[in-house]
Enzyme design. Sequence first.
Site, PDB file in Angstrom:
ATOM      1  N   TYR A   1       8.233  10.200  11.211  1.00 32.71           N
ATOM      2  CA  TYR A   1       8.956   8.666  10.798  1.00 32.71           C
ATOM      3  C   TYR A   1       8.101   7.594  10.940  1.00 32.71           C
ATOM      4  O   TYR A   1       7.217   7.502  12.167  1.00 32.71           O
ATOM      5  CB  TYR A   1      10.161   8.535  11.444  1.00 32.71           C
ATOM      6  CG  TYR A   1      10.833   7.067  11.156  1.00 32.71           C
ATOM      7  CD1 TYR A   1      11.573   6.838   9.867  1.00 32.71           C
ATOM      8  CD2 TYR A   1      10.793   6.036  12.038  1.00 32.71           C
ATOM      9  CE1 TYR A   1      12.277   5.875   9.463  1.00 32.71           C
ATOM     10  CE2 TYR A   1      11.517   4.844  11.852  1.00 32.71           C
ATOM     11  CZ  TYR A   1      12.018   4.890  10.543  1.00 32.71           C
ATOM     12  OH  TYR A   1      13.063   3.523  10.078  1.00 32.71           O
TER      13      TYR A   1
ATOM     14  N   LYS B   1       7.080  -1.583  19.140  1.00 28.47           N
ATOM     15  CA  LYS B   1       7.875  -1.312  20.383  1.00 28.47           C
ATOM     16  C   LYS B   1       7.085  -1.799  21.554  1.00 28.47           C
ATOM     17  O   LYS B   1       7.322  -2.854  21.816  1.00 28.47           O
ATOM     18  CB  LYS B   1       7.956   0.408  20.578  1.00 28.47           C
ATOM     19  CG  LYS B   1       8.968   0.712  19.371  1.00 28.47           C
ATOM     20  CD  LYS B   1       9.290   2.114  19.179  1.00 28.47           C
ATOM     21  CE  LYS B   1      10.314   2.266  18.073  1.00 28.47           C
ATOM     22  NZ  LYS B   1      10.249   3.431  17.231  1.00 28.47           N
TER      23      LYS B   1
ATOM     24  N   ASP C   1      -0.236   6.493  13.718  1.00 25.28           N
ATOM     25  CA  ASP C   1       1.089   5.690  13.966  1.00 25.28           C
ATOM     26  C   ASP C   1       1.595   5.979  15.533  1.00 25.28           C
ATOM     27  O   ASP C   1       2.216   6.870  15.968  1.00 25.28           O
ATOM     28  CB  ASP C   1       2.497   6.151  13.081  1.00 25.28           C
ATOM     29  CG  ASP C   1       3.551   5.322  13.200  1.00 25.28           C
ATOM     30  OD1 ASP C   1       3.383   4.658  14.192  1.00 25.28           O
ATOM     31  OD2 ASP C   1       4.336   5.513  12.609  1.00 25.28           O
TER      32      ASP C   1
END
Length: 431
Positions: free
Chosen positions: A144, A267, A239
């Site tokens: 994702y 994050k 990522d």
Amino acid sequence: MEHKRSAEIFEEAVKYIPGGVNSPVRAFKSVGINPIFIDHAHGSHIWDVDGNEYIDFICSWGPLILGHSNEQITAGIADMVAKGTSYGVPTAIEVEMAKLIVDAYKGIDKVRMVNSGTEATMSALRVARGYTGRNKILKFEGCYHGHSDALLVKSGSGTITYGVPTSPGVPADVVKHTLVTPYNNIEALEAIFNEQGDDIAAVIVEPIGGNMGLVPAERDFLEALRKITQEHGTVLIFDEVITGFRIAYGSSREYFDIEPDMVCFGKIIGGGLPVGAYAGKAEIMDMVSPVGPVYQAGTLSGNPLAMYIGKKQLEYLRDHQEVYKELEEKANYLAQGIRTHLQDLGLNYHVAQAGSLVCLFFTDKEVRNYEDAMTCDTEKFNHYFQALLEQGVLVGPAQYEAMFLSTAHTKEDLDKALVAIGNALRIAHNK
Ligand SMILES: *Cc1c(COP(=O)(O)O)cnc(C)c1O
């Protein structure tokens, strides 16, 4: 356990917010219950508006590696607010933040701050396309990378390698340049590169898959990926929105000792405030406006409050790198404890662990990719989730989420959680 106030708020919420939530997984829909609403959190514990206390293994989905409302990180934020919340004109703290990130991640020279992981990946891909002058991108099934159009794809059927949209509102035309192939599968990767490698601008990959449960990339797969992208002049993008500053201070670059051309963060680098970033070698990053022709901008990018909290979290991690070993030991302890319960119950489920991340897959299969992950018994997971919640343990409300550990989780937390996990497994399997 009562959730009366949560239920009242949810009833109101659905009137004004789609599904009552601002991000789908918060709806608890996949576990078939209504969400709890949070009042406050501290350290490894979180309290809902009904007064129930939980040991929290969501930790905001990763940003809170030092626990909730850690005073070492939050101290001074009120003074920052008093000085103004955003200027739209540069601040020194943005430079300090950029330097911290560049110094931590070997092989990158420059970084651009954005406001979310989604923005980071979307922008990195644009830059990689601008840099290579190619259109095609390649992603792996089950990874994702946020919700930008070009990445909301799954693999087409049979021999078709280009993706099909996973969401209405994404035109097939928009994803026709997005190729999708299985994770941890070198042959499939080589087949695509042999056919179309010289047209592929970028490959984007989670070095440790954290959005199909927890599925670490195998070392030889990442090595093959690095080699083949180099051979074809394709930009390799890690990522690291989850893994960045979580798996090691130097992130996956350090953990695997493999160097990508670009990297995306989110994050942890925001410490719980809305942040993302993308970075790379100077040659690539100088494609970005205003130096280069690739446009990317943001009204709130590099926001001083986010930079303040994020920078303090990164500085703490830089100065206390022993936390990575401690976190790994805690995660190991938790994973082993879960395995012991499984053994006692005669269950052969797969438990994955990497750094401070743990995932219990409700399947006997070893999970190496998305297809394996899909063999999980999600119905049993739902019973398990609910039984955990009832016992004051909060994990992600879906099978395909990892448990996030923070430095605030104590041995006592883990022991309590393990008792609850044992009970929940028995309840879910009528044992
Ligand atoms: C969370 C996540 C994103 C998206 O970040 P947002 O801040 O939610 O937009 C991208 N990639 C990975 C690997 C993620 O886990």
